[in-house]
Design an enzyme around this catalytic site. Structure first.
Site, PDB file in Angstrom:
ATOM      1  N   PRO A   2       0.818  -1.207   0.000  1.00  0.00           N
ATOM      2  CA  PRO A   2       0.000   0.000   0.000  1.00  0.00           C
ATOM      3  C   PRO A   2       0.859   1.268   0.000  1.00  0.00           C
ATOM      4  O   PRO A   2       1.627   1.497   0.928  1.00  0.00           O
ATOM      5  CB  PRO A   2      -0.814  -0.110   1.293  1.00  0.00           C
ATOM      6  CG  PRO A   2      -0.636  -1.515   1.777  1.00  0.00           C
ATOM      7  CD  PRO A   2       0.660  -1.983   1.222  1.00  0.00           C
ATOM      8  N   GLU A   3       0.728   2.048  -1.049  1.00  0.00           N
ATOM      9  CA  GLU A   3       1.358   3.359  -1.111  1.00  0.00           C
ATOM     10  C   GLU A   3       0.219   4.373  -1.091  1.00  0.00           C
ATOM     11  O   GLU A   3      -0.922   4.006  -0.821  1.00  0.00           O
ATOM     12  CB  GLU A   3       2.229   3.461  -2.382  1.00  0.00           C
ATOM     13  CG  GLU A   3       3.237   2.319  -2.446  1.00  0.00           C
ATOM     14  CD  GLU A   3       4.091   2.291  -3.704  1.00  0.00           C
ATOM     15  OE1 GLU A   3       4.335   3.366  -4.286  1.00  0.00           O
ATOM     16  OE2 GLU A   3       4.507   1.193  -4.104  1.00  0.00           O
ATOM     17  N   ARG A 262      16.580  -2.525  -2.782  1.00  0.00           N
ATOM     18  CA  ARG A 262      15.199  -2.741  -3.241  1.00  0.00           C
ATOM     19  C   ARG A 262      15.153  -3.138  -4.713  1.00  0.00           C
ATOM     20  O   ARG A 262      15.879  -2.577  -5.539  1.00  0.00           O
ATOM     21  CB  ARG A 262      14.383  -1.465  -3.046  1.00  0.00           C
ATOM     22  CG  ARG A 262      14.428  -1.007  -1.623  1.00  0.00           C
ATOM     23  CD  ARG A 262      13.124  -0.474  -1.130  1.00  0.00           C
ATOM     24  NE  ARG A 262      13.147  -0.472   0.326  1.00  0.00           N
ATOM     25  CZ  ARG A 262      13.823   0.410   1.054  1.00  0.00           C
ATOM     26  NH1 ARG A 262      14.544   1.335   0.471  1.00  0.00           N
ATOM     27  NH2 ARG A 262      13.789   0.346   2.357  1.00  0.00           N
TER      28      ARG A 262
END
Length: 276
Positions: A2-3, A262
């Site tokens: 969730p951003e 990442r």
DNA sequence: ATCTATGCCTGGTGGC
DNA sequence: TGCCACCAGGCATAGA
């Protein structure tokens, strides 16, 4: 994960069903989600009603009569409304019994999510919230103040865009999409970028976030908005998750690399590092 | 002051 | 089939 667009979607979805409901009890099979003593937490929230739900960056604010429950979904937190306790499943860690007989249930396989309680109106005194920068989809961002921060940073631009203390709301998906649109290599040192390039990045971040909000977020891996609804922005992704697929602009194969630990997707032809 | 590494967690995956 | 190592990663914190 969730951003900003996903949290916005969750907020809007929950608002339609939660406002006006009173908390009758709290069941916490895994209370570590709640960053305070469970009994104190229960004492404070029981008999409080949901008066509003707001969002800043990736944080959800459940506004009660006297307190605000500040919730961060981290990697894969979700809220469900259950008609009955028997519907709850393995990974539902904090469950609020509501006055209409339903249950608001927080589901989080990885248990990374957090809930904090503050007095209503004091949300921005929380250390985690206080340090957040301006929202990345805000209108009329002061480019110069952002540029000053980026200009002195000896780190990859991607790392700075993920740093919520400068701009908040972007996560791994939307940073990759933003940098692709701006034609900037994610490993480019932020200090090498000029004002025009920073402007371009900020404009594209807003375009990407606003479009994702319209489409209800991005469902890859595990995200669903509340009540099990998928987002639709995954159909709009240009590079994220698209390793070895052709770039939609030039046809070059999309690469996956690591930046700051990442997973990072980019088009090596459209997003070239600058020669200095 | 900046930046990097680690811990928090579980499920899915690939190798054997 | 099962066991294991490894990966996914937002954020706080410790360490360089």
């Amino acid at each position: 994960m969730p951003e900003l667009p996903e949290v916005e979607t969750v907020k809007e979805t929950l608002k339609t069903r939660l406002i006006g409901q009173k908390i009758k009890s709290v069941i916490a099979p895994y209370p570590n989600i709640i960053k305070m003593n469970l009994e104190t937490f229960k004492q404070k929230v029981i008999n409080q009603s949901f008066t509003d739900i707001r969002r800043y960056g990736k944080y959800l604010f459940f506004v009660l009569n006297d307190y605000t429950l500040v919730s961060h979904l981290r990697m894969e937190g979700k809220y469900f409304l259950r008609q009955d306790l028997s519907q709850t499943t393995k990974h539902e860690h904090v469950i609020f019994e509501l006055s209409n007989g339903e249950y608001l249930s927080y589901h989080d396989v990885r248990k990374f999510g957090t809930m904090e309680l503050v007095e209503k109106g004091k949300e921005f005194t929380l250390l985690s919230v206080k340090k957040l920068g301006i929202e990345a989809n805000q209108k009329d961002i002061d480019i110069n103040s952002i540029f000053k921060k980026f200009n002195k940073a000896n780190r990859p631009i991607k790392s700075l865009l993920l740093d919520q203390s400068i701009l908040t709301g972007l996560g791994n998906i939307y940073v990759d999409e933003t940098l692709f649109r701006a034609k900037i290599h994610p490993q480019e040192l932020a200090s090498n970028l000029n004002v025009a390039e920073i402007t371009d990045i900020i404009e594209n971040a807003k375009i990407v976030l606003d479009k994702a909000i319209k489409l209800g977020g991005t469902t890859i891996r595990t995200y669903q908005s509340s009540f099990g609804v998928d987002g639709r922005f995954q159909n709009e992704l240009k590079v994220h998750t698209m390793v070895n697929k052709p770039c939609p602009v030039c046809g070059t194969k999309i690469e996956k690399i690591k930046v700051g630990g990442r997973g990072t997707y980019l088009c090596p032809n459209c997003q070239k590092r600058k020669e200095l």
